[in-house]
Design an enzyme around this catalytic site. Structure first.
Site, mmCIF file in Angstrom:
data_model
loop_
_atom_site.group_PDB
_atom_site.id
_atom_site.type_symbol
_atom_site.label_atom_id
_atom_site.label_comp_id
_atom_site.label_asym_id
_atom_site.label_seq_id
_atom_site.Cartn_x
_atom_site.Cartn_y
_atom_site.Cartn_z
ATOM 1 N N ARG A 90 6.143 2.735 -1.860
ATOM 2 C CA ARG A 90 5.970 2.737 -3.314
ATOM 3 C C ARG A 90 4.800 3.616 -3.750
ATOM 4 N NH1 ARG A 90 3.956 -2.578 -6.071
ATOM 5 N NH2 ARG A 90 5.969 -3.460 -5.573
ATOM 6 N N TYR A 91 3.720 3.583 -2.964
ATOM 7 C CA TYR A 91 2.511 4.326 -3.324
ATOM 8 C C TYR A 91 2.399 5.576 -2.454
ATOM 9 C CZ TYR A 91 1.329 -0.132 -5.496
ATOM 10 O OH TYR A 91 1.351 -1.269 -6.251
ATOM 11 N N ARG A 94 0.472 4.871 1.278
ATOM 12 C CA ARG A 94 0.673 3.737 2.167
ATOM 13 C C ARG A 94 2.090 3.192 2.096
ATOM 14 N NH1 ARG A 94 -1.902 2.834 -2.424
ATOM 15 N NH2 ARG A 94 -2.075 0.819 -3.425
ATOM 16 N N CYS A 103 8.661 -16.805 8.993
ATOM 17 C CA CYS A 103 7.274 -17.213 8.837
ATOM 18 C C CYS A 103 7.111 -18.592 9.477
ATOM 19 C CB CYS A 103 6.902 -17.301 7.358
ATOM 20 S SG CYS A 103 6.606 -15.683 6.643
ATOM 21 N N CYS A 107 6.868 -20.712 2.520
ATOM 22 C CA CYS A 107 6.280 -21.052 1.232
ATOM 23 C C CYS A 107 7.397 -21.119 0.201
ATOM 24 C CB CYS A 107 5.265 -19.989 0.814
ATOM 25 S SG CYS A 107 4.049 -19.623 2.096
ATOM 26 N N CYS A 110 7.642 -18.052 -2.238
ATOM 27 C CA CYS A 110 7.648 -16.718 -1.626
ATOM 28 C C CYS A 110 8.453 -15.704 -2.442
ATOM 29 C CB CYS A 110 8.238 -16.813 -0.224
ATOM 30 S SG CYS A 110 8.326 -15.215 0.601
ATOM 31 N N ARG A 112 9.790 -13.098 -1.305
ATOM 32 C CA ARG A 112 10.957 -12.613 -0.560
ATOM 33 C C ARG A 112 11.892 -13.753 -0.162
ATOM 34 N NH1 ARG A 112 7.155 -8.772 2.448
ATOM 35 N NH2 ARG A 112 6.988 -7.037 0.989
ATOM 36 N N ASP A 271 5.319 -13.440 -9.088
ATOM 37 C CA ASP A 271 6.390 -12.518 -9.445
ATOM 38 C C ASP A 271 7.541 -13.300 -10.069
ATOM 39 O OD1 ASP A 271 5.068 -10.269 -8.403
ATOM 40 O OD2 ASP A 271 5.732 -10.757 -6.373
ATOM 41 N N ASP A 308 2.079 -7.710 -10.458
ATOM 42 C CA ASP A 308 2.965 -6.690 -9.898
ATOM 43 C C ASP A 308 4.067 -6.475 -10.933
ATOM 44 O OD1 ASP A 308 3.851 -4.877 -8.002
ATOM 45 O OD2 ASP A 308 3.601 -6.301 -6.356
ATOM 46 N N LYS A 315 1.204 -2.678 -8.789
ATOM 47 C CA LYS A 315 0.257 -3.728 -9.155
ATOM 48 C C LYS A 315 -0.741 -3.207 -10.181
ATOM 49 C CE LYS A 315 0.408 -5.702 -4.511
ATOM 50 N NZ LYS A 315 1.177 -4.598 -3.899
HETATM 51 C C1 PLP Z 1 1.306 -4.486 -2.599
HETATM 52 C C2 PLP Z 1 1.924 -3.352 -1.958
HETATM 53 C C3 PLP Z 1 1.163 -2.440 -1.200
HETATM 54 C C4 PLP Z 1 -0.317 -2.619 -0.965
HETATM 55 O O1 PLP Z 1 -1.046 -2.477 -2.127
HETATM 56 P P1 PLP Z 1 -2.631 -2.602 -2.087
HETATM 57 O O2 PLP Z 1 -3.002 -2.569 -3.521
HETATM 58 O O3 PLP Z 1 -3.132 -1.443 -1.296
HETATM 59 O O4 PLP Z 1 -2.963 -3.889 -1.411
HETATM 60 C C5 PLP Z 1 1.810 -1.359 -0.658
HETATM 61 N N1 PLP Z 1 3.130 -1.152 -0.834
HETATM 62 C C6 PLP Z 1 3.884 -2.004 -1.544
HETATM 63 C C7 PLP Z 1 5.346 -1.726 -1.691
HETATM 64 C C8 PLP Z 1 3.311 -3.139 -2.125
HETATM 65 O O5 PLP Z 1 4.063 -3.994 -2.813
HETATM 66 S S1 SF4 Z 2 4.640 -16.078 0.984
HETATM 67 FE FE1 SF4 Z 2 6.579 -15.664 2.053
HETATM 68 S S2 SF4 Z 2 6.107 -14.003 3.493
HETATM 69 FE FE2 SF4 Z 2 4.152 -14.889 2.810
HETATM 70 S S3 SF4 Z 2 3.666 -16.470 4.337
HETATM 71 FE FE3 SF4 Z 2 4.754 -17.490 2.694
HETATM 72 S S4 SF4 Z 2 6.907 -17.481 3.325
HETATM 73 FE FE4 SF4 Z 2 5.838 -15.949 4.565
#
Ligand code: PLP
Ligand code: SF4
Length: 347
Positions: A90-91, A94, A103, A107, A110, A112, A271, A308, A315
């Site tokens: 996305r960025y 990174r 996991c 959670c 979560c 995801r 989210d 986000d 974010k």
């Molecule tokens: C949150 C996230 C990151 C990391 O973002 P930081 O602000 O550097 O912690 C990188 N890629 C994606 C897709 C993300 O959702």
């Molecule tokens: S939030 Fe989702 S990915 Fe993160 S520790 Fe909990 S279950 Fe795992």
């Protein structure tokens, strides 16, 4: 079998087992499980006193997860940002590499949760190759974030294989791990793991403590081992209704994290994820919490509060004193003659 693997194998995965430890209404929760599985490690279970206390709420299924809430299963649009299986970009500098689909403790909030366990979006031996190829051919990528699921559910050897291959990429500077294992499976942070990780520095690790109760002798020991291996530790707290949506609780959490050498990094606004609506708080709540930190405690105990943006826009930090910042900018102009302008965000 290592001790953490034994601990993991003893996790609670059914309502009937759970009911031996916490008073729950099994029948009303039964429909939730096929959709959103249950998994709680003994480590985390031992912190629960009642089903609706701050720990219970985070991991015990709730009927409200099945409510028709019109929320998305992928609000951050990670699907469209997936550039190779298991690789989200996305960025500019990174990427996130999803190396595990499970996991230790699941959670309930979560992001995801609707896509967990889906193997198609996960790295395996073949797809790791294409993810690495993508990173290799893009010199702008300086950082890889290992996430999932929890990357520390891989064995030391599996993890080391990935790290070795990443470290062969000359322009890759930073490897970051996103894991809740220090909290939910503290055993996982073995001396052996730390000895292995420190050979691949600079390694950073962000974990997720959401309530001061989670700072226990076991999680403290896990963080101590990691910090002693020279791994800078950060914390990403999720702002959760009924768990930590309180300025005093948050301040205590942030202050206690510093005492175990974990630096608060983010407080995340929930989210808009299907099945998690009952955890959402207003943004006003988050701003009030930030107002209770800023100026009242150490700057080191003050994370950024981030939202986000839906659709994969990224974010964005929210500050309680955005108006105050404008005043400060005018003050600078009058006092120093310096004109400070917001960077141009229109590309
Ligand atoms: C949150 C996230 C990151 C990391 O973002 P930081 O602000 O550097 O912690 C990188 N890629 C994606 C897709 C993300 O959702
Ligand atoms: S939030 Fe989702 S990915 Fe993160 S520790 Fe909990 S279950 Fe795992």
């Amino acid at each position: 079998m290592e001790r953490w693997q034994k601990t993991l194998s003893e996790s609670i995965t059914s309502l009937d087992e759970l009911a031996r430890f916490v008073r729950i209404d099994i029948e009303s929760l039964r429909p939730v499980i096929p959709r959103y599985p249950l998994r709680i490690t003994r480590t985390y279970l031992s912190l629960i006193q009642k089903k609706d206390d701050p720990i219970g709420r985070q991991c015990i299924p709730d009927q409200r997860e099945l409510e028709q809430d019109d929320l998305s299963i992928d609000p951050l649009n990670e699907k469209d940002l997936t550039v190779a299986p298991g690789l989200i970009h996305r960025y500019p500098d990174r990427v996130v590499l999803l190396v595990s689909s499970a996991c230790p403790t699941l959670c309930r909030f979560c992001t995801r949760k609707n896509r967990m366990g889906g193997e198609e979006n996960l790295i395996n031996r073949n797809s790791l190759k294409s993810a690495l190829e993508y990173i290799k051919t893009r010199p702008s990528i300086r950082e890889v974030i290992l996430s999932g699921g929890d990357p520390l559910l891989l064995s030391d050897d599996e993890l080391e294989t990935i790290l070795t291959r990443l470290r062969k990429i000359p322009h890759l500077e930073i490897v970051r791990l996103h894991t809740r294992a220090p909290v939910t499976l503290s055993d996982r942070i073995t001396d052996r793991l730390c000895r292995m990780l420190k050979q691949y520095h600079p390694i950073y690790l962000n974990t997720q403590f959401n309530h001061p109760i989670e700072i226990t002798p076991l999680s403290t020991m896990a963080c101590t081992r990691l910090a002693d291996a020279g791994i800078p530790l950060g914390n990403q707290t999720v702002l959760l209704k009924g768990v930590n949506d309180d300025p005093e609780v948050m301040k205590q959490l942030m202050q206690k994290l510093l005492t175990i050498r974990v630096r608060p990094y983010y407080i995340h606004q929930m989210d808009l994820v299907k099945g998690t609506g009952h955890f959402r708080t207003s943004i006003q709540k988050g701003l009030n919490i930030m107002a209770g930190l800023r100026g009242y405690t150490s700057g080191m105990a003050t994370p950024s509060y981030v939202v986000d943006l839906p659709g994969g826009k990224g974010k964005v930090p929210f500050l309680p004193d955005d108006v105050k910042r404008l005043e400060n900018i005018f003050y600078l102009r009058n006092y120093l003659g310096e004109v400070v302008e917001y960077p141009d965000i229109n590309e």
